[in-house]
Design a protein around this motif. Structure first.
Motif, PDB file in Angstrom:
ATOM      1  N   SER A 170       5.943   6.450   0.157  1.00  0.00           N
ATOM      2  CA  SER A 170       6.875   5.130  -0.087  1.00  0.00           C
ATOM      3  C   SER A 170       5.367   3.957   0.495  1.00  0.00           C
ATOM      4  O   SER A 170       4.732   4.709   0.354  1.00  0.00           O
ATOM      5  CB  SER A 170       7.386   5.355   1.793  1.00  0.00           C
ATOM      6  N   MET A 171       6.605   2.588  -0.174  1.00  0.00           N
ATOM      7  CA  MET A 171       5.431   1.790   0.164  1.00  0.00           C
ATOM      8  C   MET A 171       6.011   0.597   1.358  1.00  0.00           C
ATOM      9  O   MET A 171       6.741   1.025   1.892  1.00  0.00           O
ATOM     10  CB  MET A 171       5.854   0.900  -1.274  1.00  0.00           C
ATOM     11  N   PHE A 172       4.204   0.566   1.973  1.00  0.00           N
ATOM     12  CA  PHE A 172       4.650  -0.090   2.994  1.00  0.00           C
ATOM     13  C   PHE A 172       3.839  -1.132   2.835  1.00  0.00           C
ATOM     14  O   PHE A 172       2.997  -1.420   2.123  1.00  0.00           O
ATOM     15  CB  PHE A 172       3.374   0.495   3.988  1.00  0.00           C
ATOM     16  N   TYR A 173       4.144  -3.022   3.223  1.00  0.00           N
ATOM     17  CA  TYR A 173       3.861  -3.927   2.739  1.00  0.00           C
ATOM     18  C   TYR A 173       3.367  -5.034   4.464  1.00  0.00           C
ATOM     19  O   TYR A 173       3.449  -4.247   5.366  1.00  0.00           O
ATOM     20  CB  TYR A 173       4.807  -4.740   2.442  1.00  0.00           C
ATOM     21  N   ILE A 219      -6.777   0.362   6.258  1.00  0.00           N
ATOM     22  CA  ILE A 219      -5.203   1.077   5.756  1.00  0.00           C
ATOM     23  C   ILE A 219      -4.688   2.083   4.709  1.00  0.00           C
ATOM     24  O   ILE A 219      -3.610   2.911   5.294  1.00  0.00           O
ATOM     25  CB  ILE A 219      -4.542  -0.369   5.706  1.00  0.00           C
ATOM     26  N   ARG A 220      -5.024   1.959   3.686  1.00  0.00           N
ATOM     27  CA  ARG A 220      -4.226   2.305   2.741  1.00  0.00           C
ATOM     28  C   ARG A 220      -4.606   4.925   2.966  1.00  0.00           C
ATOM     29  O   ARG A 220      -4.056   4.983   2.594  1.00  0.00           O
ATOM     30  CB  ARG A 220      -4.837   2.300   1.470  1.00  0.00           C
ATOM     31  N   VAL A 221      -5.858   4.555   2.899  1.00  0.00           N
ATOM     32  CA  VAL A 221      -6.064   5.686   3.679  1.00  0.00           C
ATOM     33  C   VAL A 221      -6.005   6.530   5.011  1.00  0.00           C
ATOM     34  O   VAL A 221      -5.133   7.933   5.201  1.00  0.00           O
ATOM     35  CB  VAL A 221      -8.246   5.802   3.961  1.00  0.00           C
ATOM     36  N   GLU A 222      -5.245   5.722   6.432  1.00  0.00           N
ATOM     37  CA  GLU A 222      -4.985   6.252   6.903  1.00  0.00           C
ATOM     38  C   GLU A 222      -3.074   6.821   5.919  1.00  0.00           C
ATOM     39  O   GLU A 222      -2.759   7.435   7.512  1.00  0.00           O
ATOM     40  CB  GLU A 222      -4.576   4.757   8.157  1.00  0.00           C
ATOM     41  N   LEU A 243       1.000  -1.083   0.184  1.00  0.00           N
ATOM     42  CA  LEU A 243      -0.007  -0.049  -0.704  1.00  0.00           C
ATOM     43  C   LEU A 243       0.845   1.100  -0.285  1.00  0.00           C
ATOM     44  O   LEU A 243       2.044   1.373   0.843  1.00  0.00           O
ATOM     45  CB  LEU A 243      -0.952   0.205   1.308  1.00  0.00           C
ATOM     46  N   PRO A 244       0.371   2.186  -0.603  1.00  0.00           N
ATOM     47  CA  PRO A 244       1.616   3.222  -1.045  1.00  0.00           C
ATOM     48  C   PRO A 244       0.734   4.220   0.364  1.00  0.00           C
ATOM     49  O   PRO A 244       0.097   4.651   0.378  1.00  0.00           O
ATOM     50  CB  PRO A 244       1.124   4.320  -1.931  1.00  0.00           C
TER      51      PRO A 244
END
Length: 152
Positions: free
Chosen positions: A45-48, A137-140, A39-40
């Motif tokens: 940055s990208m989080f997995y 999670i993406r919104v956060e 998720l960007p």
């Protein structure tokens, strides 16, 4: 014969796949009860996340922050800084994350929530499907509660 968890995850992953494909989020289904999702965040940055869905929907899935290939979980260097859902403990603070329950994970911020009735917890805010959880999670990660950067 497939379990309730496998049948539920298979059905709900269809929506996760559709959303991920439309938004360019990397998604890999590892087995019937686990998937890896990227998720960007607002800083590009990208989080997995490694999502473990055994015993779902009786219990919520476990949303583990992980590295890009999913081989390492729960390391500070893979967790976003933030507040609210992006709890300083590094655990997503939501009734729909099994790791938020202190009875399941010592890092869990909530000893006051009952895991068996997670869908009815007022803090669920309608996130009762895998797709809704992923979108939240993406919104956060794109809200003012994300403090840009990683814990470690």
């Amino acid at each position: 014969m497939a379990t309730l968890a496998e049948l539920t995850v298979a059905e709900e992953l269809a929506a996760v796949r559709e959303i991920a494909a439309a938004r360019g989020w990397p998604l890999t289904v590892l087995d019937p009860l686990r998937f890896h999702l990227g998720l960007p965040a607002s800083d590009r940055s990208m989080f997995y996340l490694l999502v473990v869905c055994d015993n779902y929907p009786v219990q919520p899935p476990a949303w583990h922050w992980c590295n890009a290939d999913g081989t390492r979980t729960d390391q500070a260097s893979d967790k976003p800084k933030g507040s609210g859902y992006l709890h300083p403990s590094g655990v997503i603070c939501a009734p729909w994350n099994r790791l938020a329950y202190k009875s399941v994970d010592a890092r869990g911020p909530h000893g006051d929530w009952a895991i068996g009735n997670w869908q009815n917890n007022a803090h669920t805010h309608g996130c009762t499907t895998l797709a809704a959880m992923a979108v939240k999670i993406r919104v956060e990660l794109n809200s003012p509660r994300y403090n840009r950067g990683r814990l470690g």
